[in-house]
Design a protein around this motif. Structure first.
Motif, PDB file in Angstrom:
ATOM      1  N   VAL A  42       0.835  -1.204   0.000  1.00 47.75           N
ATOM      2  CA  VAL A  42       0.000   0.000   0.000  1.00 47.75           C
ATOM      3  C   VAL A  42       0.868   1.251   0.000  1.00 47.75           C
ATOM      4  CG1 VAL A  42      -1.663   1.330   1.364  1.00 47.75           C
ATOM      5  CG2 VAL A  42      -1.967  -1.133   1.076  1.00 47.75           C
ATOM      6  N   SER A  43       1.900   1.244   0.826  1.00 50.07           N
ATOM      7  CA  SER A  43       2.765   2.409   0.945  1.00 50.07           C
ATOM      8  C   SER A  43       3.545   2.655  -0.341  1.00 50.07           C
ATOM      9  CB  SER A  43       3.732   2.214   2.112  1.00 50.07           C
ATOM     10  OG  SER A  43       4.555   3.349   2.284  1.00 50.07           O
ATOM     11  N   ALA A  44       4.101   1.601  -0.906  1.00 49.48           N
ATOM     12  CA  ALA A  44       4.921   1.743  -2.104  1.00 49.48           C
ATOM     13  C   ALA A  44       4.109   2.232  -3.293  1.00 49.48           C
ATOM     14  CB  ALA A  44       5.589   0.409  -2.432  1.00 49.48           C
ATOM     15  N   GLU A  45       2.888   1.734  -3.421  1.00 49.55           N
ATOM     16  CA  GLU A  45       2.080   2.059  -4.594  1.00 49.55           C
ATOM     17  C   GLU A  45       1.290   3.348  -4.450  1.00 49.55           C
ATOM     18  OE1 GLU A  45      -0.313  -1.183  -5.935  1.00 49.55           O
ATOM     19  OE2 GLU A  45       1.382  -2.573  -6.082  1.00 49.55           O
ATOM     20  N   LEU A  46       0.912   3.705  -3.223  1.00 51.36           N
ATOM     21  CA  LEU A  46       0.015   4.839  -3.030  1.00 51.36           C
ATOM     22  C   LEU A  46       0.642   5.990  -2.244  1.00 51.36           C
ATOM     23  CD1 LEU A  46      -3.279   2.899  -2.178  1.00 51.36           C
ATOM     24  CD2 LEU A  46      -2.510   3.732  -4.415  1.00 51.36           C
ATOM     25  N   GLY A  47       1.812   5.767  -1.671  1.00 59.20           N
ATOM     26  CA  GLY A  47       2.441   6.818  -0.882  1.00 59.20           C
ATOM     27  C   GLY A  47       1.855   6.988   0.496  1.00 59.20           C
ATOM     28  N   LEU A  48       0.997   6.046   0.927  1.00 56.70           N
ATOM     29  CA  LEU A  48       0.438   6.119   2.282  1.00 56.70           C
ATOM     30  C   LEU A  48       1.485   5.647   3.282  1.00 56.70           C
ATOM     31  CD1 LEU A  48      -3.140   4.684   1.599  1.00 56.70           C
ATOM     32  CD2 LEU A  48      -2.373   7.064   1.568  1.00 56.70           C
TER      33      LEU A  48
ATOM     34  N   PHE B 136       8.646   0.188   6.785  1.00 60.77           N
ATOM     35  CA  PHE B 136       9.503   1.262   6.291  1.00 60.77           C
ATOM     36  C   PHE B 136      10.852   0.739   5.789  1.00 60.77           C
ATOM     37  CE2 PHE B 136       6.609   3.853   8.862  1.00 60.77           C
ATOM     38  CZ  PHE B 136       6.403   4.941   8.039  1.00 60.77           C
ATOM     39  N   GLU B 137      11.224  -0.462   6.246  1.00 59.58           N
ATOM     40  CA  GLU B 137      12.491  -1.050   5.817  1.00 59.58           C
ATOM     41  C   GLU B 137      12.353  -1.860   4.528  1.00 59.58           C
ATOM     42  OE1 GLU B 137      15.285  -0.179   7.306  1.00 59.58           O
ATOM     43  OE2 GLU B 137      13.954   1.078   8.528  1.00 59.58           O
ATOM     44  N   ASP B 138      11.134  -2.046   4.062  1.00 57.48           N
ATOM     45  CA  ASP B 138      10.912  -2.769   2.815  1.00 57.48           C
ATOM     46  C   ASP B 138      11.515  -1.965   1.657  1.00 57.48           C
ATOM     47  OD1 ASP B 138       9.399  -3.526   0.291  1.00 57.48           O
ATOM     48  OD2 ASP B 138       8.506  -4.969   1.683  1.00 57.48           O
TER      49      ASP B 138
ATOM     50  N   VAL C 237       9.210   0.364  -0.178  1.00 54.06           N
ATOM     51  CA  VAL C 237       8.833   1.580   0.535  1.00 54.06           C
ATOM     52  C   VAL C 237       9.990   2.575   0.522  1.00 54.06           C
ATOM     53  CG1 VAL C 237       8.093   2.523   2.754  1.00 54.06           C
ATOM     54  CG2 VAL C 237       7.201   0.322   1.970  1.00 54.06           C
ATOM     55  N   LYS C 238      11.192   2.092   0.720  1.00 54.97           N
ATOM     56  CA  LYS C 238      12.356   2.972   0.692  1.00 54.97           C
ATOM     57  C   LYS C 238      12.505   3.676  -0.652  1.00 54.97           C
ATOM     58  CE  LYS C 238      15.383   0.898   4.172  1.00 54.97           C
ATOM     59  NZ  LYS C 238      16.707   0.293   4.423  1.00 54.97           N
ATOM     60  N   ALA C 239      12.028   3.023  -1.709  1.00 53.83           N
ATOM     61  CA  ALA C 239      12.137   3.610  -3.042  1.00 53.83           C
ATOM     62  C   ALA C 239      11.103   4.696  -3.299  1.00 53.83           C
ATOM     63  CB  ALA C 239      12.003   2.519  -4.104  1.00 53.83           C
ATOM     64  N   ASN C 240      10.100   4.818  -2.421  1.00 51.18           N
ATOM     65  CA  ASN C 240       9.059   5.832  -2.592  1.00 51.18           C
ATOM     66  C   ASN C 240       9.486   7.110  -1.869  1.00 51.18           C
ATOM     67  OD1 ASN C 240       6.641   7.448  -2.189  1.00 51.18           O
ATOM     68  ND2 ASN C 240       5.482   5.663  -2.872  1.00 51.18           N
ATOM     69  N   THR C 241       9.893   8.099  -2.619  1.00 49.81           N
ATOM     70  CA  THR C 241      10.426   9.320  -2.020  1.00 49.81           C
ATOM     71  C   THR C 241       9.365  10.083  -1.223  1.00 49.81           C
ATOM     72  OG1 THR C 241      10.011  10.514  -4.079  1.00 49.81           O
ATOM     73  CG2 THR C 241      12.214   9.584  -3.770  1.00 49.81           C
ATOM     74  N   ASP C 242       8.094   9.972  -1.626  1.00 45.75           N
ATOM     75  CA  ASP C 242       7.040  10.670  -0.897  1.00 45.75           C
ATOM     76  C   ASP C 242       6.936  10.165   0.534  1.00 45.75           C
ATOM     77  OD1 ASP C 242       6.395  12.169  -3.134  1.00 45.75           O
ATOM     78  OD2 ASP C 242       4.882  10.743  -3.821  1.00 45.75           O
ATOM     79  N   VAL C 243       7.048   8.843   0.707  1.00 41.76           N
ATOM     80  CA  VAL C 243       6.998   8.270   2.047  1.00 41.76           C
ATOM     81  C   VAL C 243       8.191   8.751   2.868  1.00 41.76           C
ATOM     82  CG1 VAL C 243       7.043   6.127   3.383  1.00 41.76           C
ATOM     83  CG2 VAL C 243       5.688   6.263   1.276  1.00 41.76           C
ATOM     84  N   SER C 244       9.349   8.815   2.232  1.00 38.62           N
ATOM     85  CA  SER C 244      10.547   9.275   2.929  1.00 38.62           C
ATOM     86  C   SER C 244      10.390  10.710   3.409  1.00 38.62           C
ATOM     87  CB  SER C 244      11.771   9.163   2.007  1.00 38.62           C
ATOM     88  OG  SER C 244      11.980   7.828   1.602  1.00 38.62           O
ATOM     89  N   ILE C 245       9.721  11.530   2.595  1.00 35.98           N
ATOM     90  CA  ILE C 245       9.519  12.933   2.972  1.00 35.98           C
ATOM     91  C   ILE C 245       8.509  13.044   4.103  1.00 35.98           C
ATOM     92  CG2 ILE C 245       8.612  15.147   2.174  1.00 35.98           C
ATOM     93  CD1 ILE C 245       9.757  14.441  -0.595  1.00 35.98           C
ATOM     94  N   PHE C 246       7.450  12.247   4.040  1.00 37.07           N
ATOM     95  CA  PHE C 246       6.394  12.346   5.040  1.00 37.07           C
ATOM     96  C   PHE C 246       6.791  11.735   6.384  1.00 37.07           C
ATOM     97  CE2 PHE C 246       2.899  13.741   2.268  1.00 37.07           C
ATOM     98  CZ  PHE C 246       2.120  14.430   3.178  1.00 37.07           C
ATOM     99  N   LYS C 247       7.701  10.783   6.382  1.00 39.50           N
ATOM    100  CA  LYS C 247       8.012  10.087   7.635  1.00 39.50           C
ATOM    101  C   LYS C 247       8.477  11.040   8.732  1.00 39.50           C
ATOM    102  CE  LYS C 247      10.595   6.295   9.711  1.00 39.50           C
ATOM    103  NZ  LYS C 247      11.674   5.291   9.561  1.00 39.50           N
TER     104      LYS C 247
END
Length: 430
Positions: free
Chosen positions: A347-353, A361-363, A366-376
């Motif tokens: 869900v996180s990787a595909e949707l940025g949630l 977060f260690e997947d 997920v690490k490849a999704n920059t939006d998640v990295s910014i929001f964390k």
């Protein structure tokens, strides 16, 4: 969180609480039956799931996970029903109260969970297979699943609000960086309007979206420790005055009282406004806009700080089981699968949630999704909300206060009315 707290779905809550002896109340205290079966894949049943995501941009990812679940559990069928997030709370309460028509599983906004539990509508999950590796959950999301010493849901996603901005428009207005304070926000918005012709800021008339301004001035809605209603405080008056000034100065376009969420999103996507406040759930839709065909044009920053701090609310969604479900065992397995580290990472990787598990977060996906990295890191500074049964009901008075402010009422007038309405909800509080 999305629009779940913005509609009139809260108004039926008190009436329903009076007669909370419907379908779920008689079974919610049953002993857990979720001990590990010899072969979980042999569990059978049909699980109706009420989901609240946007069916176009988010739905396909959850449909994919359902197919994976059904492949793993061939004797369990998932009946997927998409219910708009601003309707799900009231629809679930109505069905649970009537004892008919409620789903087996509901995607419950974090503010609803304790309320549903108090009303007797949820199945307790302690000691069941639904709760897997609880220590892996982030503390904030996990806390929203607890009430009166019991576990009533499993976390799915967590979120907060940030400033989303069009880098091109800000640069054309002479700003290479996003505003870090509310005064900077006002100036940047005015510069955008004067130099580009676009609006600087679009606002969402919603109680949840008031919170960054309230927290930014050091205010709050409740003092839980002392059981006091503090919505009508000097800090909150200042917050409302600040918000009103953004509108009257022209820094923010005067929002419509209806559909302001959709209007703000459309304006951002079409390049008609430079900045909005929104959360990670909105990104998949934002990227569908013509302005963000190049994703690099979207900027994400912490909400601008008020005079006290930068503060955005903690939000998110849980998965809970209806206490009157006839498919409890199958529902346990569905929650276990959907809240697993791998599913949350998908869900996180595909949707940025933002996933509710530390391990997700260690997947690598997920690490490849920059939006998640910014929001964390933004999420790590989010302000906790009180997980009390009445918590979700407070947003309707806030919405009405926001509407009155936009209509020209003074901050003092709007908060005096809000305080009166809060007191009708928090009857035992001073």
């Amino acid at each position: 969180m999305r629009q779940a707290l913005s509609a009139v779905t809260m108004v039926a809550a008190l009436a329903l609480a009076v007669g909370a002896c419907g379908g779920g109340g008689s079974t919610s205290s049953a002993a857990p039956t979720g001990s590990a079966p010899a072969d979980p894949s042999q569990i059978s049943g049909e699980v109706t799931w009420w989901d609240t995501v946007r069916p176009d941009s988010e739905g396909p990812t959850f449909q994919k996970l359902i197919k994976e679940f059904e492949a793993k559990y061939p004797k369990i069928k998932i009946k997927y029903v998409n219910v708009p997030s601003d309707q799900a709370q009231n629809q679930f309460q109505t069905a649970a109260q009537a004892g008919t028509g409620a789903p087996d599983v509901i995607r419950s906004e974090v503010a609803w969970t304790s309320q549903f539990a108090e009303l007797g509508y949820l199945q307790p999950l302690d000691g069941t297979r639904a709760v897997d590796d609880e220590a892996d959950y982030l503390p904030g999301p996990l806390s929203s699943t607890k009430y009166n010493g019991k576990t009533w849901a499993v976390p799915q996603v967590t979120d907060t609000l940030a400033l989303l901005y069009n880098k091109r428009l800000l640069k054309e207005a002479g700003h290479d960086k996003p505003p870090a304070t509310v005064p900077e926000l006002k100036q940047a918005a005015l510069d955008v309007k004067s130099k580009t012709g676009a609006n600087g800021l679009a606002l969402n008339v919603d109680g949840y979206f008031l919170l960054p301004f309230i927290y930014g001035e050091g205010g709050d809605l409740l003092d839980v420790r002392n059981k006091q209603v503090v919505v009508n405080s000097p800090q909150n008056v200042k917050a409302m005055a600040t918000l009103q000034d953004l509108i009257t100065s022209g820094a923010a376009a005067k929002p419509a009282l209806q559909d302001s969420y959709a209007n703000a999103m459309t304006a951002l996507k079409d390049g008609k406004t430079a900045m909005i406040y929104n959360g990670p759930w909105s990104l998949s839709e934002v990227y569908q806009g013509k302005e963000f065909a190049d994703k690099e044009n979207l900027g994400i920053a912490p909400v601008p700080a008020g005079s006290a701090k930068a503060g955005a609310p903690t939000g998110g969604w849980n998965l809970a089981i209806y206490a009157g479900s006839k498919n409890i065992e199958a529902s346990y397995e569905f929650l276990r699968f959907m809240s697993s580290s791998s599913s949350l990472a998908t869900v996180s990787a595909e949707l940025g949630l933002l996933p509710a598990r530390t391990s997700s977060f260690e997947d690598p996906r997920v690490k490849a999704n920059t939006d998640v990295s910014i929001f964390k890191p933004i999420m790590e500074t989010a302000v906790p909300r009180p997980w009390i049964p009445e918590g979700g009901q407070l947003f309707q008075p806030l919405l009405e206060s926001y509407q009155e402010l936009v209509g020209g009422a003074t901050p003092e007038e709007t908060l005096t009315k809000a305080e009166e309405k809060f007191q009708t909800i928090m009857k035992a509080w001073s």
